[in-house]
Design an enzyme around this catalytic site. Structure first.
Site, PDB file in Angstrom:
ATOM      1  N   GLU A 454       0.832  -1.226   0.000  1.00 34.52           N
ATOM      2  CA  GLU A 454       0.000   0.000   0.000  1.00 34.52           C
ATOM      3  C   GLU A 454       0.857   1.262   0.000  1.00 34.52           C
ATOM      4  OE1 GLU A 454      -3.508   0.125   2.443  1.00 34.52           O
ATOM      5  OE2 GLU A 454      -3.948  -1.991   2.056  1.00 34.52           O
TER       6      GLU A 454
HETATM    7  C1  LIG Z   1       2.194  -9.733   0.973  1.00 31.17           C
HETATM    8  C2  LIG Z   1       1.955  -8.799  -0.157  1.00 31.17           C
HETATM    9  C3  LIG Z   1       0.667  -8.379  -0.471  1.00 31.17           C
HETATM   10  C4  LIG Z   1       0.441  -7.517  -1.544  1.00 31.17           C
HETATM   11  N1  LIG Z   1      -0.841  -7.201  -1.916  1.00 31.17           N
HETATM   12  C5  LIG Z   1      -1.059  -6.509  -3.070  1.00 31.17           C
HETATM   13  C6  LIG Z   1      -2.378  -6.308  -3.583  1.00 31.17           C
HETATM   14  O1  LIG Z   1      -3.366  -6.720  -2.992  1.00 31.17           O
HETATM   15  N2  LIG Z   1      -2.515  -5.676  -4.776  1.00 31.17           N
HETATM   16  C7  LIG Z   1      -1.449  -5.199  -5.474  1.00 31.17           C
HETATM   17  O2  LIG Z   1      -1.641  -4.630  -6.537  1.00 31.17           O
HETATM   18  N3  LIG Z   1      -0.197  -5.324  -4.988  1.00 31.17           N
HETATM   19  C8  LIG Z   1       0.029  -5.992  -3.828  1.00 31.17           C
HETATM   20  N4  LIG Z   1       1.310  -6.176  -3.355  1.00 31.17           N
HETATM   21  C9  LIG Z   1       2.413  -5.533  -4.035  1.00 31.17           C
HETATM   22  C10 LIG Z   1       3.006  -4.389  -3.213  1.00 31.17           C
HETATM   23  O3  LIG Z   1       2.134  -3.303  -3.214  1.00 31.17           O
HETATM   24  C11 LIG Z   1       4.395  -4.106  -3.792  1.00 31.17           C
HETATM   25  O4  LIG Z   1       5.244  -5.094  -3.263  1.00 31.17           O
HETATM   26  C12 LIG Z   1       4.904  -2.730  -3.487  1.00 31.17           C
HETATM   27  O5  LIG Z   1       4.178  -1.795  -4.205  1.00 31.17           O
HETATM   28  C13 LIG Z   1       6.374  -2.581  -3.841  1.00 31.17           C
HETATM   29  O6  LIG Z   1       6.630  -3.040  -5.120  1.00 31.17           O
HETATM   30  P1  LIG Z   1       7.821  -4.081  -5.357  1.00 31.17           P
HETATM   31  O7  LIG Z   1       7.723  -5.134  -4.327  1.00 31.17           O
HETATM   32  O8  LIG Z   1       7.802  -4.498  -6.767  1.00 31.17           O
HETATM   33  O9  LIG Z   1       9.118  -3.265  -5.035  1.00 31.17           O
HETATM   34  P2  LIG Z   1       9.932  -2.298  -6.019  1.00 31.17           P
HETATM   35  O10 LIG Z   1       9.034  -1.294  -6.611  1.00 31.17           O
HETATM   36  O11 LIG Z   1      10.754  -3.127  -6.919  1.00 31.17           O
HETATM   37  O12 LIG Z   1      10.853  -1.571  -4.957  1.00 31.17           O
HETATM   38  C14 LIG Z   1      11.952  -2.227  -4.298  1.00 31.17           C
HETATM   39  C15 LIG Z   1      12.496  -1.236  -3.279  1.00 31.17           C
HETATM   40  O13 LIG Z   1      12.902  -0.031  -3.933  1.00 31.17           O
HETATM   41  C16 LIG Z   1      12.200   1.087  -3.399  1.00 31.17           C
HETATM   42  N5  LIG Z   1      11.911   2.032  -4.474  1.00 31.17           N
HETATM   43  C17 LIG Z   1      11.244   1.803  -5.635  1.00 31.17           C
HETATM   44  N6  LIG Z   1      11.171   2.920  -6.362  1.00 31.17           N
HETATM   45  C18 LIG Z   1      11.806   3.880  -5.674  1.00 31.17           C
HETATM   46  C19 LIG Z   1      12.064   5.266  -5.907  1.00 31.17           C
HETATM   47  N7  LIG Z   1      11.625   5.906  -6.986  1.00 31.17           N
HETATM   48  N8  LIG Z   1      12.761   5.946  -4.961  1.00 31.17           N
HETATM   49  C20 LIG Z   1      13.182   5.341  -3.833  1.00 31.17           C
HETATM   50  N9  LIG Z   1      12.975   4.040  -3.564  1.00 31.17           N
HETATM   51  C21 LIG Z   1      12.286   3.323  -4.463  1.00 31.17           C
HETATM   52  C22 LIG Z   1      10.951   0.511  -2.780  1.00 31.17           C
HETATM   53  O14 LIG Z   1      10.442   1.325  -1.738  1.00 31.17           O
HETATM   54  C23 LIG Z   1      11.456  -0.817  -2.237  1.00 31.17           C
HETATM   55  O15 LIG Z   1      12.078  -0.624  -1.014  1.00 31.17           O
HETATM   56  C24 LIG Z   1       1.545  -7.034  -2.286  1.00 31.17           C
HETATM   57  C25 LIG Z   1       2.846  -7.440  -1.948  1.00 31.17           C
HETATM   58  C26 LIG Z   1       3.057  -8.325  -0.924  1.00 31.17           C
HETATM   59  C27 LIG Z   1       4.462  -8.776  -0.638  1.00 31.17           C
END
Ligand SMILES: Cc1cc2nc3c(=O)[nH]c(=O)nc-3n(C[C@H](O)[C@H](O)[C@H](O)COP(=O)(O)OP(=O)(O)OC[C@H]3O[C@@H](n4cnc5c(N)ncnc54)[C@H](O)[C@@H]3O)c2cc1C
Length: 642
Positions: A454
């Site tokens: 979120e």
């Molecule tokens: C248990 C679980 C439940 C979830 N439920 C849902 C759901 O119901 N619906 C849904 O759509 N998604 C869901 N998600 C997805 C979740 O919202 C994403 O994991 C989250 O948005 C982060 O994306 P990512 O994991 O791909 O990380 P990435 O975007 O790859 O980021 C990796 C790291 O880099 C950081 N980062 C990325 N971009 C930047 C930037 N521009 N500047 C600084 N730091 C940055 C992030 O904060 C993070 O620490 C879920 C994930 C999990 C693990």
């Protein structure tokens, strides 16, 4: 008829009368950014509603405007509203205690169907859905109180209920749905069908502009055909209906192609929709989360939420309030962890005294207690303001999400330390050898995800920083934008010069807050400090802008310190307002004041630390070091491992 939740008419009128400001998108220069970053930023800017002229209490902290009267006196929940939620909350509390075995759910990775059925019957899946659509029609504060109860007991159920109504079908439909959509879907999701929200994909996590799932219109235009896959969709395995974000045909804006994202309601039994995998995690072992594949799935046009291309706006606006559920659940969990530590620190004797008499442990428990008080203050202050329709609260909700999730993780970590080896042992193992099954390790595993989903903490900081810079971007951003005509940039030099000539000297005016004579003197000192410090923050941000100009957005660590300062000031101010409210209600003043005072003094120390970091830091050195590391240098750091 006036709803019992609303503030006096005059206040609602004042809070909602401000005109929406002009978008500042045109003042951000994307010409020197990588194509990916420019696309992500342009899409985010196009989906962003500008803050209105009045801003909000928290957003104004960044420009040195300290409007304490917007959060004080404390916006008390009316007796009528409290009574409306009482029966439901009492049944929920009793049900959780008697019928929900959180350790068993964690061990088996499944929530008993009976629990889901009973919670539906109780109305727990339709708390905020209006009664006319089959829900309980309760307020945000009552919904927050339900989330607090759930969070204090079982994180898997919390996630099920919260993903369903905070980001699943109910919230976006309540905000953007047509009457037909509401009539068709809200009764279903209020009383029997679980919903989910599907945005994330392999290459689109924090950056939705990278999305590849497509929705193409049929030739006759009556429907869309969806193809692609979504990852990590919470509730998917049990869901009957999804909100799906899809890429639709791009639009040409100012001669350039702009990506379009559109939101759709999709029935899970649509032909071509397959659930292909159930994901499993470190915590939330019974999360019904998975991968969903769309192969030529036909979605009728009437299932589109809002207009074509407004999907990201739907998602961001949904989350503006949806984001309050996690902090409310964090309050519940943090209270439970504090209670576990309170008991243990008092009864566990080592070195001749209870461990709570050792100052190292007392320090941890004190920090927990102060933070629990402040967390409840910011979360329920913001929830009450949402109920009062008190303007645009996106900064407050983002601060609540970021601060509460990070603080709860720290509390869980400290609770494990206070419980020592027993903190690390599972509840089942503790019970097996005759000790009380206290599941600190489960709570720790379960709450870790809160800083990631979120909107991760990093993205929350970027989001808050973007809004913090908005007033300045509107006034002076055009100066640095090489994409704008010279005449427009020259005009911006003139208008910003005029603005800052008036604004900047005011940020040096000494003095505290206004209208605080009804505050206890001990709290008054902290509120005056917060007012003064918001001006210091505004000066600091202005100086950083003058120093870094259009490159300030690259200084994420520097900006995060400003965001940290404002968040602490918000928490201090909310805490003081909450404390006065409790005193006025007859709670023991010495107890309330010692909690509020402890929190505010600790917050001041963190603020000092942030300010020190804005003057002197190792940000640049660290950045360069990591670029070398990523390029393969520092190989010794890889020596000697398996
Ligand atoms: C248990 C679980 C439940 C979830 N439920 C849902 C759901 O119901 N619906 C849904 O759509 N998604 C869901 N998600 C997805 C979740 O919202 C994403 O994991 C989250 O948005 C982060 O994306 P990512 O994991 O791909 O990380 P990435 O975007 O790859 O980021 C990796 C790291 O880099 C950081 N980062 C990325 N971009 C930047 C930037 N521009 N500047 C600084 N730091 C940055 C992030 O904060 C993070 O620490 C879920 C994930 C999990 C693990």
């Amino acid at each position: 008829m006036k709803s019992p939740l609303e503030a006096p008419e005059k206040q609602v009128a004042e809070e909602t009368s401000a005109k929406s400001a002009k978008p500042a998108a045109s003042v951000i220069d994307t010409s020197k950014m990588s194509a990916g970053k420019a696309a992500a930023l342009e899409l985010a800017e196009a989906s962003r509603d500008p803050l209105d002229e009045r801003g909000s209490f928290a957003s104004n902290l960044f420009i040195g405007r300290y409007d304490f009267d917007r959060i004080f006196p404390w916006p008390e929940q009316s007796a009528e509203d409290r009574a409306a939620g009482e029966d439901f909350l009492a049944s929920l509390r009793k049900y959780l205690r008697e019928k929900v075995d959180a350790d068993e759910i964690d061990r088996t990775g499944e929530i008993p169907q009976e629990n889901i059925k009973d919670l539906f019957e109780m109305g727990a899946f339709g708390v905020k859905i209006p009664k006319q659509y089959g829900g309980l029609g309760l307020s945000q504060v009552n919904y927050g109180r339900a989330a607090m109860l759930l969070g204090s007991w079982d994180a898997n159920l919390t996630a099920l209920v919260s993903a369903h109504q905070s980001i699943g079908v109910p919230q976006p439909l309540l905000l953007f749905g047509t009457e037909e959509q509401k009539k068709k879907y809200l009764p279903r999701v209020a009383r029997g069908e679980i919903s989910a929200f599907a945005l994330t994909e392999w290459n689109a996590g924090s950056d939705p502009a990278n999305m590849s799932l497509r929705a193409d219109p049929t030739e006759d235009g009556t429907a869309f055909i969806m193809n692609g896959e979504k990852l990590w969709c919470t509730n998917l395995i049990k869901a009957g209906v999804l909100v799906v974000m899809a890429k639709t045909a791009p639009k040409i804006v100012n001669g350039k192609e702009r990506k379009q994202i559109t939101a759709f309601i999709v029935d899970v039994d649509s032909p071509g929709l397959e659930i292909t995998y159930r994901c499993r995690f470190m915590g939330l072992r019974a999360l019904y989360n998975g991968i969903v594949k769309f192969t030529n799935v036909r979605v009728p046009r009437e299932n589109m939420i809002a207009k074509e291309g407004q999907g990201l706006k739907v998602a961001l606006t949904t989350l503006n309030t949806g984001r309050l559920t996690i902090p409310a659940a964090c309050v519940g969990l943090s209270k439970r962890l504090l209670e576990i530590c309170r008991k243990w620190a008092g009864e566990r004797v080592q070195w001749g005294v209870p461990i709570g008499k050792h100052s190292a442990i007392a320090g941890k428990v004190a920090e927990m207690a102060g933070n629990v008080f402040a967390m409840e203050a910011i979360t329920f202050l913001t929830s009450a303001l949402v109920d009062r329709k008190a303007g645009d609260l996106r900064i407050e909700t983002a601060m609540c999400k970021m601060w509460a999730t990070e603080t709860t993780w720290k509390i869980a970590d400290d609770a494990m330390q206070v419980r020592g080896g027993r903190g690390y042992e599972t509840a089942e193992s503790l019970a097996g050898r005759g000790e009380e099954p206290i599941a600190v390790e489960r709570f720790l595993r379960d709450c870790r995800i809160n800083t990631i989903f979120e909107g991760s903490s990093e993205i929350m900081r970027l989001f808050i920083a973007r809004e913090a810079l908005d007033p300045h971007l509107k006034v002076g951003g055009a100066i640095f934008n090489t994409q704008l005509p010279t005449s427009e940039r020259a005009k911006a030099v003139f208008t910003s010069g005029k603005f800052y000539a008036g604004w900047y000297p005011k940020q040096w005016v000494p003095g505290g807050a206004d209208k605080i004579d009804k505050l206890h003197p001990k709290l008054r000192g902290h509120v005056n400090y917060a007012a003064r410090t918001s001006r210091k923050l505004a000066r600091g941000l202005f100086h950083a802008m003058a120093r870094f100009g259009p490159n300030l957005d690259r200084e994420q660590l520097l900006l995060s310190r400003f965001v940290g300062i404002a968040t602490e000031l918000f928490a201090m101010s909310a805490t003081c307002s909450f404390a006065q409210h409790k005193i006025d209600k007859g709670e023991p003043a010495d107890e309330v004041l010692s909690l509020a005072d402890y929190f505010c003094r600790s917050a001041r120390m963190r603020i000092d630390h942030h300010f020190a970091g804005t003057a002197e830091n190792v940000d640049k050195r660290g950045y360069l070091l990591v670029q070398d590391l990523l390029a393969g240098k520092h190989s010794s750091l890889r020596d000697g491992i398996v």
